[in-house]
Design an enzyme around this catalytic site. Structure first.
Site, PDB file in Angstrom:
ATOM      1  N   ASP A   1       1.013  -0.985   0.131  1.00 27.82           N
ATOM      2  CA  ASP A   1      -0.040  -0.306   0.529  1.00 27.82           C
ATOM      3  C   ASP A   1       0.948   1.235   0.179  1.00 27.82           C
ATOM      4  O   ASP A   1       0.865   2.088   0.115  1.00 27.82           O
ATOM      5  CB  ASP A   1      -1.411  -0.167   1.028  1.00 27.82           C
ATOM      6  CG  ASP A   1      -0.626   0.207   2.539  1.00 27.82           C
ATOM      7  OD1 ASP A   1       0.780   0.116   2.468  1.00 27.82           O
ATOM      8  OD2 ASP A   1      -1.062   0.070   3.645  1.00 27.82           O
ATOM      9  N   SER A   2       1.774   0.775   0.143  1.00 27.00           N
ATOM     10  CA  SER A   2       3.080   1.968  -0.211  1.00 27.00           C
ATOM     11  C   SER A   2       2.490   3.037  -1.475  1.00 27.00           C
ATOM     12  O   SER A   2       3.107   3.884  -1.892  1.00 27.00           O
ATOM     13  CB  SER A   2       4.794   1.651  -0.439  1.00 27.00           C
ATOM     14  OG  SER A   2       4.493   0.697  -0.637  1.00 27.00           O
TER      15      SER A   2
ATOM     16  N   ASP B   1      -1.119  -5.799   0.163  1.00 26.67           N
ATOM     17  CA  ASP B   1      -1.308  -5.188   0.963  1.00 26.67           C
ATOM     18  C   ASP B   1      -3.552  -5.242   1.372  1.00 26.67           C
ATOM     19  O   ASP B   1      -3.586  -4.457   0.162  1.00 26.67           O
ATOM     20  CB  ASP B   1      -0.958  -3.684   0.816  1.00 26.67           C
ATOM     21  CG  ASP B   1       0.141  -4.086   1.935  1.00 26.67           C
ATOM     22  OD1 ASP B   1       0.052  -4.952   2.603  1.00 26.67           O
ATOM     23  OD2 ASP B   1       1.385  -3.401   2.000  1.00 26.67           O
TER      24      ASP B   1
ATOM     25  N   LYS C   1      -0.947  -8.986   2.800  1.00 24.44           N
ATOM     26  CA  LYS C   1      -0.568  -8.589   4.120  1.00 24.44           C
ATOM     27  C   LYS C   1      -1.222  -8.151   5.012  1.00 24.44           C
ATOM     28  O   LYS C   1      -2.043  -6.565   4.265  1.00 24.44           O
ATOM     29  CB  LYS C   1       0.784  -8.246   3.597  1.00 24.44           C
ATOM     30  CG  LYS C   1       1.735  -7.403   4.629  1.00 24.44           C
ATOM     31  CD  LYS C   1       3.417  -6.998   4.631  1.00 24.44           C
ATOM     32  CE  LYS C   1       3.394  -5.988   4.020  1.00 24.44           C
ATOM     33  NZ  LYS C   1       2.631  -4.946   4.282  1.00 24.44           N
TER      34      LYS C   1
ATOM     35  N   GLU D   1      -1.516  -5.353   8.800  1.00 21.11           N
ATOM     36  CA  GLU D   1      -0.583  -4.999   9.405  1.00 21.11           C
ATOM     37  C   GLU D   1      -1.186  -5.133  11.366  1.00 21.11           C
ATOM     38  O   GLU D   1      -2.403  -4.840  11.379  1.00 21.11           O
ATOM     39  CB  GLU D   1      -0.341  -3.047   9.318  1.00 21.11           C
ATOM     40  CG  GLU D   1       0.796  -3.128   8.068  1.00 21.11           C
ATOM     41  CD  GLU D   1       0.550  -1.348   7.905  1.00 21.11           C
ATOM     42  OE1 GLU D   1       0.256  -0.012   9.106  1.00 21.11           O
ATOM     43  OE2 GLU D   1       1.356  -1.180   6.716  1.00 21.11           O
TER      44      GLU D   1
ATOM     45  N   GLU E   1       9.524  -3.885  10.634  1.00 19.82           N
ATOM     46  CA  GLU E   1       9.516  -3.003   9.575  1.00 19.82           C
ATOM     47  C   GLU E   1      10.516  -2.137  10.940  1.00 19.82           C
ATOM     48  O   GLU E   1      10.013  -1.239  12.144  1.00 19.82           O
ATOM     49  CB  GLU E   1       8.475  -1.873   9.401  1.00 19.82           C
ATOM     50  CG  GLU E   1       8.916  -1.068   8.899  1.00 19.82           C
ATOM     51  CD  GLU E   1       8.348  -0.571   7.279  1.00 19.82           C
ATOM     52  OE1 GLU E   1       6.903  -0.952   7.248  1.00 19.82           O
ATOM     53  OE2 GLU E   1       8.212   0.709   6.847  1.00 19.82           O
TER      54      GLU E   1
END
Ligand code: KIV
Length: 289
Positions: free
Chosen positions: A67-68, A106, A136, A138, A205
């Site tokens: 999602d960057s 993501d 993925k 978070e 991270e």
């Protein structure tokens, strides 16, 4: 590794579409770490477009549609505004552009945190719309129930602990995490909870090296570091960062190219050539009959 693929034209009900080669599977990647030992480090890079995926595919084990892309592709101030539609469109492009790496997409902010059911609906859409191998998300212990729910229903999940960019409004920035003992202990506990819940891997991270090592030793599944430690079981970088697309990158990023200068230099030469054109005189212009 060569980027020339051998086309396998054999079809079966399990493989109805002829493909150049067999893709890596999530279980195969999970099996890279056995009894705490990773024989071959896991190579992961972000990819957002089909052509980028084509160029990275042969060299990676995992392509992450991160999602960057909110910042890298769309110029957004953070990953918070990224939508499921964006992730689905870019995820499908990356799957179309790859044959070898397993593709992960993501889960964007706001599409999975409310409940395991919400997460299942969002993740199932990503798998159906893109053909990706897993997702993925978070978060640590708070997401363990969701990870177990998705995994039990056929959706492989990679966790993400330490600096979790979607939580930027709570964290107050993108600084390294785990500077206090309590915070360090929580990161290790978060990773353990995800591992116990069935995550097939965990991104670690923005943590100081001893925490990344502690997490890697504490969990059975592979850890993938970014701004963490070379002693994680694998490594991920944002591809544009390692290509030198931006003037400023996080301190831990090694630049392998200076792509921004290459692009801007090419545009400068092109513009100079166009502007140096001599235009035909009035008498030579086209006159309609
Ligand atoms: O969004 C992303 O690109 C990521 C990686 C940096 C791990 O989550």
């Amino acid at each position: 590794m060569s980027t020339t693929f051998q086309l396998d034209t054999a079809t079966s009900r399990a493989n109805p579409t002829p493909a150049p080669m067999k893709r890596l599977t999530i279980p195969a990647i999970r099996q890279r770490k056995l009894d705490g030992v990773t024989a071959e480090p896991i190579v992961m890079l972000t990819a957002y477009t089909a052509r980028q995926a084509q160029l990275l595919d042969a060299h990676c084990d995992l392509l992450l549609v991160g999602d960057s892309l909110g910042q890298v592709i769309y110029g957004l101030p953070s990953s918070v505004p990224v939508t499921l539609d964006m992730m689905a469109a870019h995820g499908a492009a990356v799957v179309r552009g790859s044959y070898h790496s397993a593709v992960l997409v993501d889960m964007p902010f706001g599409t999975y945190e409310a409940s395991p059911q919400q997460a299942f609906e969002s993740a199932a859409r990503l798998l159906k719309d893109t053909g990706c191998a897993g997702v993925k998300l978070e978060g640590g212990a708070a997401m363990a129930e969701t990870v177990a729910f998705l995994t039990a229903r056929g959706i492989p999940v990679m966790g993400h602990v330490g600096l979790t960019p979607q939580a930027v409004n709570v964290l107050g920035g993108y600084n390294a995490r785990g500077r206090s003992q309590a915070e360090a202990d929580k990161i290790v506990a978060d990773a353990r909870a995800l591992d116990d819940a069935g995550a097939f891997g965990i991104v670690v991270e923005g943590v100081v090296e001893p925490i990344a090592i502690a997490v890697t030793k504490a969990v059975k599944c592979p850890t993938i570091g970014i701004g963490a430690s070379a002693q994680c079981d694998g490594q991920v970088l944002v591809t544009e960062d390692m290509l030198g697309m931006f003037e400023r990158v996080p301190r831990f990023v090694k630049r392998y190219e200076a792509i921004a200068e290459t692009i801007s230099g090419a545009a400068e030469r092109y513009a100079a050539e166009v502007r140096a054109r001599s235009f035909p005189g009035v008498e030579q212009t086209y006159q309609p009959r």
